[in-house]
Design a protein around this motif. Structure first.
Motif, short mmCIF file in Angstrom:
data_model
loop_
_atom_site.label_atom_id
_atom_site.label_comp_id
_atom_site.label_asym_id
_atom_site.label_seq_id
_atom_site.Cartn_x
_atom_site.Cartn_y
_atom_site.Cartn_z
N MET A 1 44.86 26.78 52.77
CA MET A 1 44.24 27.37 52.58
C MET A 1 44.29 28.68 52.23
SD MET A 1 45.29 26.62 57.09
CE MET A 1 46.89 26.60 56.69
N ILE A 2 43.48 29.61 51.86
CA ILE A 2 43.13 30.76 51.23
C ILE A 2 43.18 32.09 51.40
CG2 ILE A 2 42.67 31.46 48.68
CD1 ILE A 2 41.54 29.02 48.41
N TYR A 3 43.98 33.07 52.21
CA TYR A 3 44.32 34.00 52.35
C TYR A 3 43.21 35.03 51.84
CZ TYR A 3 45.19 31.52 57.09
OH TYR A 3 45.18 30.92 57.86
N LEU A 4 42.63 36.63 51.54
CA LEU A 4 41.96 37.23 51.56
C LEU A 4 42.47 38.53 51.92
CD1 LEU A 4 39.43 36.31 48.96
CD2 LEU A 4 42.09 36.58 48.07
N ASN A 5 42.08 39.33 52.02
CA ASN A 5 42.47 40.80 52.64
C ASN A 5 41.40 41.84 52.53
OD1 ASN A 5 44.01 42.67 50.40
ND2 ASN A 5 45.85 41.11 51.06
N PRO A 6 40.95 42.73 52.72
CA PRO A 6 40.19 43.72 52.33
C PRO A 6 40.30 43.68 50.75
CG PRO A 6 40.71 43.80 54.61
CD PRO A 6 41.40 42.96 54.17
N GLU A 7 42.25 44.94 50.80
CA GLU A 7 42.09 45.30 49.47
C GLU A 7 41.51 43.68 47.39
OE1 GLU A 7 43.95 45.02 52.13
OE2 GLU A 7 43.59 47.47 51.95
N ALA A 8 41.70 42.95 48.42
CA ALA A 8 42.03 41.95 47.32
C ALA A 8 40.15 41.70 46.83
CB ALA A 8 42.43 40.72 47.83
N ARG A 9 39.24 41.61 48.29
CA ARG A 9 37.86 41.45 48.05
C ARG A 9 37.83 42.69 47.55
NH1 ARG A 9 34.57 37.50 49.58
NH2 ARG A 9 32.86 38.22 49.47
N ALA A 10 38.19 43.40 47.92
CA ALA A 10 37.41 44.89 47.00
C ALA A 10 37.79 44.65 45.68
CB ALA A 10 38.08 46.12 47.53
N LEU A 11 38.90 43.96 45.06
CA LEU A 11 39.40 43.53 43.31
C LEU A 11 38.31 42.89 43.08
CD1 LEU A 11 41.37 44.68 41.14
CD2 LEU A 11 43.55 42.27 42.61
N TRP A 12 38.21 42.05 44.02
CA TRP A 12 37.52 40.47 43.11
C TRP A 12 35.82 41.68 42.66
CZ3 TRP A 12 36.55 36.39 41.40
CH2 TRP A 12 35.71 35.81 42.20
N GLU A 13 35.58 41.84 44.16
CA GLU A 13 33.93 42.48 44.24
C GLU A 13 34.67 43.86 42.94
OE1 GLU A 13 32.92 43.98 48.05
OE2 GLU A 13 32.57 42.10 48.67
N SER A 14 35.40 44.39 42.05
CA SER A 14 35.33 45.13 41.30
C SER A 14 35.27 44.53 40.06
CB SER A 14 36.36 45.89 41.36
OG SER A 14 37.39 45.97 40.70
N PHE A 15 35.85 43.75 40.26
CA PHE A 15 35.57 42.74 38.34
C PHE A 15 34.04 42.19 37.74
CE2 PHE A 15 39.81 39.18 39.79
CZ PHE A 15 39.98 40.53 39.81
N PRO A 16 33.81 42.61 36.64
CA PRO A 16 32.98 42.39 36.20
C PRO A 16 32.39 40.76 36.49
CG PRO A 16 33.99 42.56 34.41
CD PRO A 16 35.40 42.57 35.81
N GLU A 17 30.87 41.12 35.97
CA GLU A 17 30.51 39.48 36.15
C GLU A 17 31.14 37.89 35.73
OE1 GLU A 17 28.41 36.76 38.12
OE2 GLU A 17 28.59 38.62 38.79
N SER A 18 31.71 38.92 34.06
CA SER A 18 32.29 37.72 33.61
C SER A 18 33.17 37.05 34.42
CB SER A 18 32.59 38.03 32.13
OG SER A 18 33.32 39.14 31.71
N GLU A 19 34.63 37.79 34.48
CA GLU A 19 35.62 37.06 35.49
C GLU A 19 34.99 36.61 36.94
OE1 GLU A 19 38.72 39.96 35.46
OE2 GLU A 19 37.81 41.28 34.13
N ALA B 1 32.94 35.31 37.57
CA ALA B 1 32.25 33.86 36.95
C ALA B 1 33.51 33.05 36.71
CB ALA B 1 31.13 34.03 35.85
N ALA B 2 34.35 33.19 36.10
CA ALA B 2 35.45 32.28 35.25
C ALA B 2 36.05 32.08 36.90
CB ALA B 2 35.90 33.76 34.27
N GLY B 3 36.42 32.83 38.08
CA GLY B 3 36.80 32.78 38.64
C GLY B 3 36.36 31.14 39.18
N LEU B 4 35.15 31.39 40.28
CA LEU B 4 34.17 30.35 40.29
C LEU B 4 34.28 29.30 39.60
CD1 LEU B 4 31.40 32.42 41.37
CD2 LEU B 4 32.86 31.37 42.73
N THR B 5 34.46 29.13 38.93
CA THR B 5 34.24 27.87 37.63
C THR B 5 35.29 27.14 37.51
OG1 THR B 5 32.56 28.87 35.64
CG2 THR B 5 34.38 27.37 35.01
N PRO C 1 44.07 31.49 41.75
CA PRO C 1 43.77 33.12 41.04
C PRO C 1 44.13 33.64 42.43
CG PRO C 1 42.25 32.06 40.44
CD PRO C 1 42.60 30.56 41.55
N GLU C 2 44.00 33.31 43.87
CA GLU C 2 44.00 34.07 44.60
C GLU C 2 45.66 34.31 45.07
OE1 GLU C 2 40.17 32.12 44.48
OE2 GLU C 2 41.65 31.50 44.47
N SER C 3 46.58 32.98 45.04
CA SER C 3 47.85 32.98 45.15
C SER C 3 48.04 33.98 44.76
CB SER C 3 48.26 31.86 44.78
OG SER C 3 48.70 31.89 42.85
#
Length: 123
Positions: free
Chosen positions: A6-24, A26-30, A103-105
């Motif tokens: 199970m992959i758990y995130l928190n609001p800060e991690a979500r905000a960090l993810w959303e701040s990444f450039p599209e290329s980063e 995309a790399a996470g999803l890949t 990466p979520e770890s």
């Protein structure tokens, strides 16, 4: 044995993810698409899904026969379930090895729990 990763995130991690450039992002999803393909090829993947945003969740409570639901977001939530992998692998060590690659770890929490094979295991 089956394990739920199970992959758990928190609001800060979500905000960090959303701040990444599209290329980063995309790399996470890949990464996850490649991991799913690898686990499918090895026969270890049972199922993997990402979940919609936690603010769309419902909490259900039945009290005295009446169903009550509450909507999110929930102020008390510090972590939320973002997605999961259900794997069938030889050991807990192998499931932990898979989880540690995610990466979520490094951003949130990745939890590994063995799945009960039958309700008799509940006793």
């Amino acid at each position: 044995m089956k394990y739920l990763i199970m992959i758990y995130l928190n609001p800060e991690a979500r905000a960090l993810w959303e701040s990444f450039p599209e290329s980063e992002r995309a790399a996470g999803l890949t990464f996850h698409e490649e991991l799913k393909a690898e686990l499918a090829a090895s026969g270890e993947l049972v199922r993997s899904e990402a979940l919609v945003d936690w603010s769309q969740a419902k909490r259900v409570l039945v009290h005295e026969g009446r169903t009550q639901t509450t909507d999110g977001p929930f102020a008390e939530v510090k972590e939320f379930l973002a997605g999961f992998y259900l794997v069938d692998c030889v050991s807990l060590d192998r499931a932990v090895e898979i989880a540690a690659r995610m990466p979520e770890s490094g951003l949130g929490t990745v939890e590994v729990r063995q799945v009960m094979e039958s309700l008799a295991d509940f006793r």
